[in-house]
Design a protein around this motif. Sequence first.
Motif, PDB file in Angstrom:
ATOM      1  N   GLY A 148      41.396  35.983  73.193  1.00 25.07           N
ATOM      2  CA  GLY A 148      42.276  35.380  72.199  1.00 25.07           C
ATOM      3  C   GLY A 148      43.531  34.754  72.778  1.00 25.07           C
ATOM      4  N   MET A 149      43.800  35.010  74.054  1.00 27.14           N
ATOM      5  CA  MET A 149      44.972  34.423  74.717  1.00 27.14           C
ATOM      6  C   MET A 149      44.608  33.139  75.463  1.00 27.14           C
ATOM      7  N   TYR A 150      43.451  33.143  76.126  1.00 27.21           N
ATOM      8  CA  TYR A 150      43.141  32.045  77.039  1.00 27.21           C
ATOM      9  C   TYR A 150      42.149  31.005  76.531  1.00 27.21           C
ATOM     10  N   VAL A 151      41.246  31.352  75.639  1.00 27.99           N
ATOM     11  CA  VAL A 151      40.274  30.368  75.146  1.00 27.99           C
ATOM     12  C   VAL A 151      40.877  29.433  74.090  1.00 27.99           C
ATOM     13  N   PRO A 152      41.678  29.921  73.132  1.00 28.15           N
ATOM     14  CA  PRO A 152      42.240  29.010  72.126  1.00 28.15           C
ATOM     15  C   PRO A 152      43.038  27.822  72.683  1.00 28.15           C
ATOM     16  N   PRO A 153      43.872  27.986  73.728  1.00 24.37           N
ATOM     17  CA  PRO A 153      44.576  26.808  74.246  1.00 24.37           C
ATOM     18  C   PRO A 153      43.627  25.723  74.786  1.00 24.37           C
ATOM     19  N   LEU A 154      42.511  26.130  75.380  1.00 20.26           N
ATOM     20  CA  LEU A 154      41.544  25.138  75.852  1.00 20.26           C
ATOM     21  C   LEU A 154      40.914  24.421  74.664  1.00 20.26           C
ATOM     22  N   MET A 155      40.595  25.170  73.619  1.00 19.19           N
ATOM     23  CA  MET A 155      40.017  24.545  72.430  1.00 19.19           C
ATOM     24  C   MET A 155      41.001  23.545  71.819  1.00 19.19           C
ATOM     25  N   GLU A 156      42.282  23.887  71.841  1.00 18.48           N
ATOM     26  CA  GLU A 156      43.293  22.965  71.331  1.00 18.48           C
ATOM     27  C   GLU A 156      43.354  21.716  72.216  1.00 18.48           C
ATOM     28  N   LYS A 157      43.351  21.889  73.514  1.00 20.45           N
ATOM     29  CA  LYS A 157      43.404  20.770  74.463  1.00 20.45           C
ATOM     30  C   LYS A 157      42.213  19.823  74.265  1.00 20.45           C
ATOM     31  N   LEU A 158      41.042  20.395  73.971  1.00 18.52           N
ATOM     32  CA  LEU A 158      39.834  19.598  73.782  1.00 18.52           C
ATOM     33  C   LEU A 158      39.707  19.015  72.380  1.00 18.52           C
ATOM     34  N   GLY A 159      40.682  19.320  71.504  1.00 13.27           N
ATOM     35  CA  GLY A 159      40.665  18.777  70.152  1.00 13.27           C
ATOM     36  C   GLY A 159      39.713  19.490  69.209  1.00 13.27           C
ATOM     37  N   LEU A 160      39.328  20.724  69.558  1.00 11.19           N
ATOM     38  CA  LEU A 160      38.377  21.485  68.745  1.00 11.19           C
ATOM     39  C   LEU A 160      39.056  22.423  67.747  1.00 11.19           C
ATOM     40  N   ALA A 161      40.333  22.712  67.974  1.00 10.00           N
ATOM     41  CA  ALA A 161      41.040  23.667  67.116  1.00 10.00           C
ATOM     42  C   ALA A 161      42.535  23.382  67.159  1.00 10.00           C
ATOM     43  N   GLU A 162      43.202  23.961  66.197  1.00 12.07           N
ATOM     44  CA  GLU A 162      44.651  23.907  66.111  1.00 12.07           C
ATOM     45  C   GLU A 162      45.150  25.333  66.360  1.00 12.07           C
ATOM     46  N   VAL A 163      46.224  25.472  67.139  1.00 12.31           N
ATOM     47  CA  VAL A 163      46.760  26.796  67.482  1.00 12.31           C
ATOM     48  C   VAL A 163      48.254  26.795  67.172  1.00 12.31           C
ATOM     49  N   THR A 164      48.756  27.889  66.601  1.00 13.76           N
ATOM     50  CA  THR A 164      50.206  28.006  66.383  1.00 13.76           C
ATOM     51  C   THR A 164      50.852  28.455  67.692  1.00 13.76           C
ATOM     52  N   HIS A 165      52.157  28.242  67.806  1.00 10.22           N
ATOM     53  CA  HIS A 165      52.861  28.543  69.062  1.00 10.22           C
ATOM     54  C   HIS A 165      54.133  29.338  68.795  1.00 10.22           C
ATOM     55  N   ASP A 166      53.981  30.438  68.089  1.00 10.80           N
ATOM     56  CA  ASP A 166      55.102  31.319  67.798  1.00 10.80           C
ATOM     57  C   ASP A 166      55.239  32.360  68.915  1.00 10.80           C
ATOM     58  N   PRO A 167      56.379  33.069  68.985  1.00  8.93           N
ATOM     59  CA  PRO A 167      56.530  34.098  70.022  1.00  8.93           C
ATOM     60  C   PRO A 167      55.469  35.208  69.921  1.00  8.93           C
ATOM     61  N   LYS A 168      55.024  35.535  68.693  1.00 10.08           N
ATOM     62  CA  LYS A 168      53.993  36.563  68.483  1.00 10.08           C
ATOM     63  C   LYS A 168      53.150  36.206  67.273  1.00 10.08           C
ATOM     64  N   GLY A 169      51.986  36.829  67.177  1.00 15.18           N
ATOM     65  CA  GLY A 169      51.145  36.686  65.989  1.00 15.18           C
ATOM     66  C   GLY A 169      50.536  35.305  65.802  1.00 15.18           C
ATOM     67  N   ASN A 170      50.176  34.627  66.880  1.00 15.71           N
ATOM     68  CA  ASN A 170      49.621  33.281  66.761  1.00 15.71           C
ATOM     69  C   ASN A 170      48.252  33.278  66.122  1.00 15.71           C
ATOM     70  N   LYS A 171      47.908  32.106  65.556  1.00 17.92           N
ATOM     71  CA  LYS A 171      46.653  31.940  64.825  1.00 17.92           C
ATOM     72  C   LYS A 171      46.006  30.636  65.257  1.00 17.92           C
ATOM     73  N   MET A 172      44.737  30.480  64.888  1.00 15.31           N
ATOM     74  CA  MET A 172      44.045  29.215  65.141  1.00 15.31           C
ATOM     75  C   MET A 172      43.139  28.903  63.974  1.00 15.31           C
ATOM     76  N   ARG A 173      42.797  27.620  63.876  1.00 15.94           N
ATOM     77  CA  ARG A 173      41.801  27.187  62.890  1.00 15.94           C
ATOM     78  C   ARG A 173      41.103  25.965  63.466  1.00 15.94           C
ATOM     79  N   VAL A 174      39.937  25.689  62.924  1.00 17.12           N
ATOM     80  CA  VAL A 174      39.169  24.544  63.380  1.00 17.12           C
ATOM     81  C   VAL A 174      39.846  23.263  62.909  1.00 17.12           C
ATOM     82  N   VAL A 175      39.734  22.196  63.696  1.00 11.68           N
ATOM     83  CA  VAL A 175      40.343  20.912  63.338  1.00 11.68           C
ATOM     84  C   VAL A 175      39.448  20.215  62.351  1.00 11.68           C
TER      85      VAL A 175
END
Length: 135
Positions: free
Chosen positions: A108-135
Motif C-alpha cells: 500500500g506504500m509503494y504500488v499506488p504511486p506507480l499506478m498514479e504515475k502510469l495514469g491508472l489511479a489517483e492517490v491522495t498525498h496527506d501526511p497520514k491516512g492516504n487513499k486511492m481510487r481508479v481514474v
Amino acid sequence: MVTEQGTKEDPWLLKTPPLSSEFTMYKDVKDGKEILVCTVGKTILHYDYRCLQDLQDMLKKHGDWMELGSADEQKPAKEGTVEAWGRSESNPVRGWYGLKKGFRGRFGMYVPPLMEKLGLAEVTHDPKGNKMRVV
C-alpha cells in the motif's frame, strides 16, 4: 501500459504517498515471471507485476476511495485497505503480491504511486491516512 521508462537502466522515480521519501521502481523478469523491482534506499522489494492490473480491476469494482493502510509483512494490515487486499487469500493470486520473504509488505506504500504515475489511479498525498481510487 508501461512506457519507455521503467527499465533497470531508466527506472521510474517515485515518491511515497505522503511525499516524504523517494524510491525507484522498474519492470523486470525473474524466474520467467514479470515483476516490479522497488528500491527504497538499500532495501529491494519485489512485487508480482500483475498487481497493477489486478489492483485497478479491484478498485473499479470498489468504486470509491480506498485507504492504503501500508504495513510491514510482520504486522497485520488494517481490514478494508489496499494493503490488506494485497496479501488476502481472496485476491486473484490468493495471497501476497510481494515476492521476497520478509519484505512482502508495504504494498500500500509503494504500488499506488506507480499506478498514479502510469495514469491508472489517483492517490491522495496527506501526511497520514492516504487513499486511492481508479481514474
